[in-house]
Design an enzyme around this catalytic site. Structure first.
Site, short mmCIF file in Angstrom:
data_model
loop_
_atom_site.label_atom_id
_atom_site.label_comp_id
_atom_site.label_asym_id
_atom_site.label_seq_id
_atom_site.Cartn_x
_atom_site.Cartn_y
_atom_site.Cartn_z
N ARG A 1 10.18 18.57 -2.03
CA ARG A 1 9.72 19.89 -1.62
C ARG A 1 10.89 20.72 -1.08
O ARG A 1 11.02 21.91 -1.40
CB ARG A 1 8.63 19.74 -0.56
CG ARG A 1 7.42 18.98 -1.07
CD ARG A 1 6.51 18.53 0.05
NE ARG A 1 5.90 19.67 0.75
CZ ARG A 1 5.18 19.56 1.85
NH1 ARG A 1 4.99 18.35 2.40
NH2 ARG A 1 4.66 20.63 2.41
N ILE B 1 4.24 8.70 1.27
CA ILE B 1 4.20 9.97 0.54
C ILE B 1 3.32 10.90 1.37
O ILE B 1 2.48 10.45 2.14
CB ILE B 1 3.67 9.83 -0.90
CG1 ILE B 1 2.29 9.16 -0.94
CG2 ILE B 1 4.65 9.06 -1.75
CD1 ILE B 1 1.72 9.03 -2.35
N ASP B 2 3.56 12.20 1.24
CA ASP B 2 2.87 13.18 2.08
C ASP B 2 1.36 13.18 1.83
O ASP B 2 0.89 12.74 0.78
CB ASP B 2 3.42 14.58 1.83
CG ASP B 2 4.88 14.71 2.20
OD1 ASP B 2 5.33 13.95 3.08
OD2 ASP B 2 5.56 15.56 1.61
N MET B 3 0.61 13.72 2.78
CA MET B 3 -0.84 13.78 2.69
C MET B 3 -1.29 14.41 1.38
O MET B 3 -2.19 13.90 0.70
CB MET B 3 -1.42 14.55 3.88
CG MET B 3 -2.93 14.71 3.84
SD MET B 3 -3.61 15.60 5.26
CE MET B 3 -3.07 17.28 4.88
N THR C 1 0.41 14.82 -1.35
CA THR C 1 1.04 14.24 -2.53
C THR C 1 0.19 13.06 -2.98
O THR C 1 -0.20 12.22 -2.16
CB THR C 1 2.47 13.76 -2.22
OG1 THR C 1 3.26 14.88 -1.80
CG2 THR C 1 3.11 13.13 -3.44
#
Length: 306
Positions: free
Chosen positions: A238, A137-139, A141
Site C-alpha cells: 500500500r 496481512i491487513d484486515m 487484505t
C-alpha cells in the site's frame, strides 16, 4: 516449557533489539526488549541490554518463556483451511477479518478462530496475543497466510521470512495507468512522522523494503497488477504503490479518502504462498483464487486496454 533459539550474527553495527526483530519478525520490539530486560537474551553467555550493538560472529541465545495461559477466548468462526498438519496451517483469510486481537478488535479475529480450531496446538512465540502467527496481512487484505502449530515450526518459518525465501505473491488494483510492464520499488518504510496510523517511505526509524510489481491488465484509469514481496513491512504494498503515484483502489488510508466502486478498503489479495515445510523440508506452494469483491471490481472497470 521454555524455548531456546540460537543464531549467529552475520553483519555488525545494528542494535540487538533490531536484529531480534529481523530474526523473529513476529516478536514485537517491546516483547524483545522485555526479554532483554529480564536477562533472557545473551551474547557469548552474558546477558545484554537492548542497545547492545552486535558484531559479526556474535552468538545470540534467546530464551522464550513458556507462554502464559491465553486470555483470548476461542470462538467458533469458520476458517477456509487449504492445508493442515502437525506443524502448520495454511489459511485463506477473508477480507474484513483482523488477524490478532488489538484495541477495538478483541473478538472475531483469526486468533480467536484458531484457538477454537487448534486448541493448545499453536506456537507460543507470538505470546498470548499472537499465538501461532508467523506473519500478518491487513484486515481488508484477503488471502493466504501460514500459522505455526509449534515453536520449532514457528522459528523455521520466521527464518524464511528473515532471509526472504518465503515467497508471497499478491494481486491488486491501483489507480492510474502503470506505464512500465514491470518494476521494483526499493524504498525504506517507517512510521509516518505525523500520523501514527500510517506508514511512510522515510529514512528515519525505517527498515529496508523492496516490492516487485508486474502489470497484468490495464484499464482506463486503473491497472491490475501483481506484487511480490521481498521484505514484509507493515502496509508495504500500500505504501510503495502510493509512493510511485498509484495507490490501491479502495485504500482510504493511503489513496482517495472516499469509497471507490463500493470498496471501503484496499483491493489487495495474497494469492500465492510458497514455503519450505518445517519438518519435511519440501517446498510447498499454495494458491487462493481471487475473491468475489476483487472479481466484481474488475468487472466494473470496463474493457481492458489493447
Amino acid at each position: 516449557m521454555d524455548t531456546t533459539i540460537e543464531f549467529t550474527v552475520r553483519e555488525g553495527g545494528a542494535r540487538l533489539d533490531v536484529v531480534l526483530g529481523q530474526q523473529l519478525p513476529e516478536l514485537s520490539r517491546s516483547a524483545a526488549q522485555k526479554l532483554m530486560d529480564n536477562g533472557l537474551v545473551t551474547c557469548g553467555g552474558k546477558a545484554v541490554k537492548k542497545n547492545y550493538k552486535v558484531s559479526p560472529g556474535d552468538c545470540i541465545v534467546v530464551i522464550l518463556p513458556e507462554p502464559e495461559p491465553a486470555e483470548i477466548l476461542p470462538e467458533n468462526i469458520p476458517l477456509d483451511i487449504l492445508y493442515e498438519d502437525n506443524d502448520i496451517v495454511v489459511i485463506n483469510k477473508p477480507r474484513g477479518m483482523v488477524v490478532h486481537p488489538a484495541p477495538g478488535h478483541t473478538s472475531g479475529t483469526l486468533v480467536n478462530a484458531l484457538l477454537y480450531h487448534c486448541g493448545s496446538s499453536l506456537s507460543g512465540i507470538g505470546g498470548v496475543i499472537r499465538p501461532g502467527i508467523v506473519h500478518r496481512i491487513d484486515m481488508d487484505t484477503s488471502g493466504l497466510l501460514v500459522v505455526a502449530k509449534n515453536d520449532a515450526a514457528h522459528a523455521f518459518l520466521s527464518a524464511q521470512l528473515s532471509d526472504h525465501s518465503l515467497y508471497r505473491l499478491y494481486e491488486a488494483v491501483v489507480y492510474g495507468r502503470v506505464k512500465q510492464d514491470e518494476g521494483l520499488v526499493d524504498a525504506p518504510i517507517g512510521r509516518h512522522p505525523a500520523d501514527r496510523k500510517r506508514m511512510a517511505v522515510t529514512d528515519k526509524g525505517s527498515r529496508s523494503a523492496i516490492t516487485h510489481y508486474r502489470v497484468l491488465v490495464r484499464y482506463r484509469g486503473y491497472t491490475h497488477i501483481e506484487c511480490r514481496l521481498e521484505t514484509g513491512r507493515t502496509h508495504q504494498i500500500r505504501v510503495h504503490m502510493d509512493y510511485i503515484g498509484h495507490p490501491l483502489v479502495g485504500d482510504m488510508l493511503y489513496g482517495r479518502k472516499r469509497p471507490e466502486k463500493g470498496l471501503t478498503g484496499q483491493c489487495l489479495h495474497a494469492r500465492q504462498l510458497r514455503l519450505i515445510h518445517p519438518s519435511t523440508k519440501e517446498e510447498m506452494t499454495f494458491t487462493a483464487p481471487l475473491p468475489n469483491y476483487f472479481t466484481q471490481l474488475l468487472s466494473h472497470l470496463g474493457e481492458p486496454e489493447a
